[in-house]
Design an enzyme around this catalytic site. Structure first.
Site: not given
Ligand code: AHR
Length: 526
Positions: A198-199, A328
């Site tokens: 993730n990210e 997201e």
């Molecule tokens: O959705 C909230 C946060 O935003 C998530 O944990 C992260 O992936 C993003 O920065």
């Protein structure tokens, strides 16, 4: 930077330019021309997906509240489950988010009372691990959603990632499969969608790496994943960091160079906000989603065009595809910043203008249905979410309504519309069309979704069918409220969907779209 398709259409249509709050709509005609076979691509229902993270009260105190009179025997909140089902969530991503980058899946299996409590460093709490893999799989079974699990490629090892997939999907006679059976699940769940971290482009991410380091690391994880279960579909971590100085285009390019033979999707994240209290600019934010999608679609094409066959060294002609997973996205700016640590965090309260931005994002996803095949609103309950709870019940935030309308109605083929609209100039964007639209054709059923961004003027739009006629009753669903700042709360619903029917039988229909509203028309064509 790419020019968005909407901007090109608006410009080429040479429509008059209105300043926000400018001349009356009669002086600025608008039209949407529709041909039922001018397809953009099939809409994958998974673009209406959602996301739950171990963060604040999303899981604990949101979907899952052991001991609450509102919960069932597994601990799932029944009122929340009903609201989730009514929203028709096709895909659910878990366990994070930033949380996933230090999550060891082994902490969340076995008898609940024996599971370890761990320091949760992404959001500054202690994670009790009472909701783990089995609970997640039980939950998606109840909601009717497909599961999407995000692997830990931050602090996690290749083996941990591989063994999680084996635990969930394995069928062979191995110690890990035996462990799953001992924990009460005989048959493999066969989870198809797995995120490769993730990210990972974000400096805030635990285990953050450079694009090349991430690409090389994720490639080996991807190989192990496909060796464990060739049926899995893998989502590479694309860009989320658009702060000044970050090379987000370079990140996507490098990651795809490494992963173009293994990734099935590349993820994108985008959060927007109205920090300057500038409605006209904020409501145009979906144009940024258009731009990101179109830029990354080009990077995907470039990566795929340079794949070579390992045996022959020739350019590969196997037709391999990589899609975008916009996994997201949302409005998020009030409950944000350094103070966001602990239990009641990211509890954003939404108003009508936020719902219009969400409806515009959904238009963008549908208008790119050929390249975007997964998308997940972040997040489902309490945390930047459409559903908001306390220990006595819940209410539906403004953004619930556009999501519900799209997920329940928008299916079939996305149509390329010819939209002519008056435009305005905002702080970030030139020629923003007031009328923002998307449409789908499923058999003889047309769904047209329109956001009128104008704050105080209705806009008459001539809807012209090029090859069909309306055949009778048209269902009109409108998400609106008294003003753009109107919000919902416990016991008070100012913004919601109102549905009525109108008659139409010719090949055109002129509809006056009300200001600051999302309107969805559902019609049968002949
Ligand atoms: O959705 C909230 C946060 O935003 C998530 O944990 C992260 O992936 C993003 O920065």
């Amino acid at each position: 930077m790419t020019i968005s398709r909407r901007k090109v259409l608006a410009a080429s249509a040479a429509a008059p330019v209105l300043l926000a709050g400018g001349t009356a709509h009669a002086a600025a005609p608008a039209s949407i021309h529709i041909h039922s076979e001018r397809h953009r691509g099939e809409i994958d229902r998974k673009i209406f997906g959602n996301f739950i993270e171990h963060l604040g009260r999303c899981i604990d105190g949101g979907i899952f509240e052991e001991g609450s009179p509102l919960s069932d025997k597994h601990g799932f909140r029944k009122d929340v489950l009903k609201a989730v089902k009514d929203m028709n969530v096709p895909l659910l991503r878990w366990p994070g988010g930033n949380f996933s980058s230090n999550y060891n899946w082994r902490d969340g299996i076995g008898p609940r009372n024996a599971r370890p409590k761990r320091l949760e460093m992404a959001w500054g709490t202690v994670e009790g691990n009472r909701f783990g893999t089995h609970e997640f799989m039980d939950y998606v079974e109840q909601t009717g959603s497909e599961p999407y699990i995000c692997l830990n490629l931050g602090t996690g090892t290749w083996s941990e990632a591989q063994q999680w997939i084996e635990y969930v999907n394995g069928n062979q006679d191995t110690a890990i499969v035996a462990e799953r059976k001992k924990n009460g699940r005989d048959k493999p769940w066969k989870v198809k969608y797995w995120g490769l971290g993730n990210e990972m482009d974000g400096y805030w991410q635990m285990g953050h790496r450079s694009a090349a380091d991430y690409g090389a690391y994720a490639l080996e994880a991807a190989k192990l994943a496909k060796l464990t279960d060739p049926e899995v579909k893998l989502i590479a971590a694309g860009s989320s960091n658009y702060r000044a100085g970050s090379d987000w285009i370079g990140w996507n390019r490098t990651v795809l160079e490494y992963l173009k033979d293994y990734a099935d999707y590349i993820s994108l994240h985008l959060y927007v906000g109205n920090t300057g209290n500038d409605y006209a600019d904020f409501v145009a934010s979906p144009i940024e989603m258009d731009q990101k999608i179109e830029t990354v679609a080009g990077i995907i094409d470039a990566a795929l065009a340079t794949r070579t066959d390992r045996a022959t060294g020739q350019l590969s002609k196997d037709g391999r595809k990589i899609y975008i997973a916009f996994d997201e996205w949302n409005v998020w700016y009030r409950a944000r910043g350094d103070g966001q640590r602990g239990r009641r965090i990211l509890e954003e309260r939404y108003n009508l203008e936020d719902a219009l931005v969400v409806a515009g994002f959904l238009n963008s996803l549908v208008n790119h249905a050929d390249v975007v095949k997964i998308a997940n609103l972040a997040q489902l309950v309490n945390v930047i979410a459409p559903i908001f709870t306390n220990d006595q019940g819940l209410f539906l935030q403004t953004i619930y309504y556009p999501l519900q309308l799209f997920a329940n109605n928008m299916k079939g083929n996305s149509l390329r519309l010819l939209t002519q609209s008056p435009t305005y100039q905002s702080k970030r964007f030139d020629k923003v069309p007031y009328i923002d639209a998307s449409a789908a054709m499923d058999g003889n059923r047309l769904v047209l979704n329109v956001v009128n961004r104008h704050q105080d003027q209705a806009i008459n739009v001539v809807i012209g069918l090029e090859d069909k006629r309306f055949s009778g009753s048209v269902q009109v669903s409108e998400v609106n409220g008294p003003d753009i700042k109107a919000m919902n709360d416990f016991g008070s619903t100012l913004v919601s969907t109102k549905t009525r029917h109108i008659d139409a039988s010719a090949n055109t229909l002129t509809y006056s779209f009300p200001p600051h509203a999302q309107t969805m028309l559902v019609a049968t064509l002949s």
